[in-house]
Motif scaffolding. Structure first.
Motif, PDB file in Angstrom:
ATOM      1  N   LEU A   1       0.727  31.161 -33.102  1.00  0.00           N
ATOM      2  CA  LEU A   1       0.627  30.667 -33.758  1.00  0.00           C
ATOM      3  C   LEU A   1       0.367  29.295 -33.411  1.00  0.00           C
ATOM      4  O   LEU A   1       0.085  28.094 -34.377  1.00  0.00           O
TER       5      LEU A   1
ATOM      6  N   VAL B   1       5.564  28.594 -37.089  1.00  0.00           N
ATOM      7  CA  VAL B   1       4.950  28.882 -38.344  1.00  0.00           C
ATOM      8  C   VAL B   1       5.827  27.232 -39.050  1.00  0.00           C
ATOM      9  O   VAL B   1       4.598  26.876 -40.090  1.00  0.00           O
TER      10      VAL B   1
ATOM     11  N   LEU C   1       9.056  32.000 -33.446  1.00  0.00           N
ATOM     12  CA  LEU C   1       8.422  32.069 -34.153  1.00  0.00           C
ATOM     13  C   LEU C   1       8.393  31.058 -35.188  1.00  0.00           C
ATOM     14  O   LEU C   1       7.475  30.519 -35.846  1.00  0.00           O
ATOM     15  N   THR C   2       9.686  30.862 -35.847  1.00  0.00           N
ATOM     16  CA  THR C   2       9.882  29.562 -36.324  1.00  0.00           C
ATOM     17  C   THR C   2       9.681  28.609 -36.558  1.00  0.00           C
ATOM     18  O   THR C   2       8.557  28.081 -36.935  1.00  0.00           O
TER      19      THR C   2
ATOM     20  N   SER D   1      -1.500  25.827 -34.135  1.00  0.00           N
ATOM     21  CA  SER D   1      -0.349  24.886 -34.455  1.00  0.00           C
ATOM     22  C   SER D   1      -1.130  23.513 -34.140  1.00  0.00           C
ATOM     23  O   SER D   1      -1.646  22.156 -34.571  1.00  0.00           O
TER      24      SER D   1
ATOM     25  N   TRP E   1       2.730  36.309 -31.442  1.00  0.00           N
ATOM     26  CA  TRP E   1       2.309  36.236 -32.715  1.00  0.00           C
ATOM     27  C   TRP E   1       3.120  34.268 -32.589  1.00  0.00           C
ATOM     28  O   TRP E   1       2.466  33.739 -32.944  1.00  0.00           O
TER      29      TRP E   1
END
Length: 164
Positions: free
Chosen positions: A141, A98, A94-95, A145, A137
């Motif tokens: 994401l 994002v 997740l890091t 990206s 998630w």
């Protein structure tokens, strides 16, 4: 039909049977006398109540109290090693997702961060102890990206003569 029946039996002389003498001996010292010598199936006193007599009602058993009474705490084993900490990749995925999304909104070369986030997300989805929601998630994401990075790279390729 002929009559094939045997004739009368020949005379057998009466032979006296040998006389067997029976005697009852006293039991030896290693034999204990029996209290009753009832034969199998003999009446031994009957029942204490009639078949149709009401049965006394027992107190209800509380299952929780019985379980609590039989519960014993686990022993305190201080010499046992601590269970190993399982590797976590969903938060990292997740890091990276994002950060990759933020970078891909600005510049097209952020797709490498999105690929790293997608790889970590797939690894997290294959592990049963990982949070599936965080991994999903992160994967979504990361793919977003990658789409933004592909858009930036396509736009940059149409702006100038890259080859020749």
């Amino acid at each position: 039909m002929s009559d094939d029946r045997p004739g009368p039996a020949p005379d057998v002389p009466d032979v006296p049977l040998p006389r067997v003498e029976t005697r009852l001996e006293a039991p030896s010292t290693d034999v204990a006398p029996a209290d009753s010598a009832a034969l199998p199936g003999a009446h031994r006193g009957g029942f204490q109540r009639e078949f149709t007599e009401p049965v006394p009602v027992a107190a209800p058993v509380n299952a929780d109290a019985a379980a609590a009474a039989s519960w014993t705490p686990e022993p305190d084993v201080r010499w046992a090693p601590a269970p190993p900490v399982l590797p976590r990749s969903a938060p990292w995925a997740l890091t990276f997702a994002v950060v990759g999304l933020i970078v891909s909104l600005v510049v097209g070369w952020g797709f490498l961060i999105g690929i790293v986030g997608a790889v970590f997300a797939v690894v997290a989805l294959r592990r049963p102890w990982e949070s599936r929601a965080v991994a999903v998630w992160a994967l979504c994401l990361s793919l977003l990206s990658l789409a933004y990075s592909a858009g930036w790279l396509w736009w940059a390729s149409t702006q100038g003569p890259l080859f020749g």
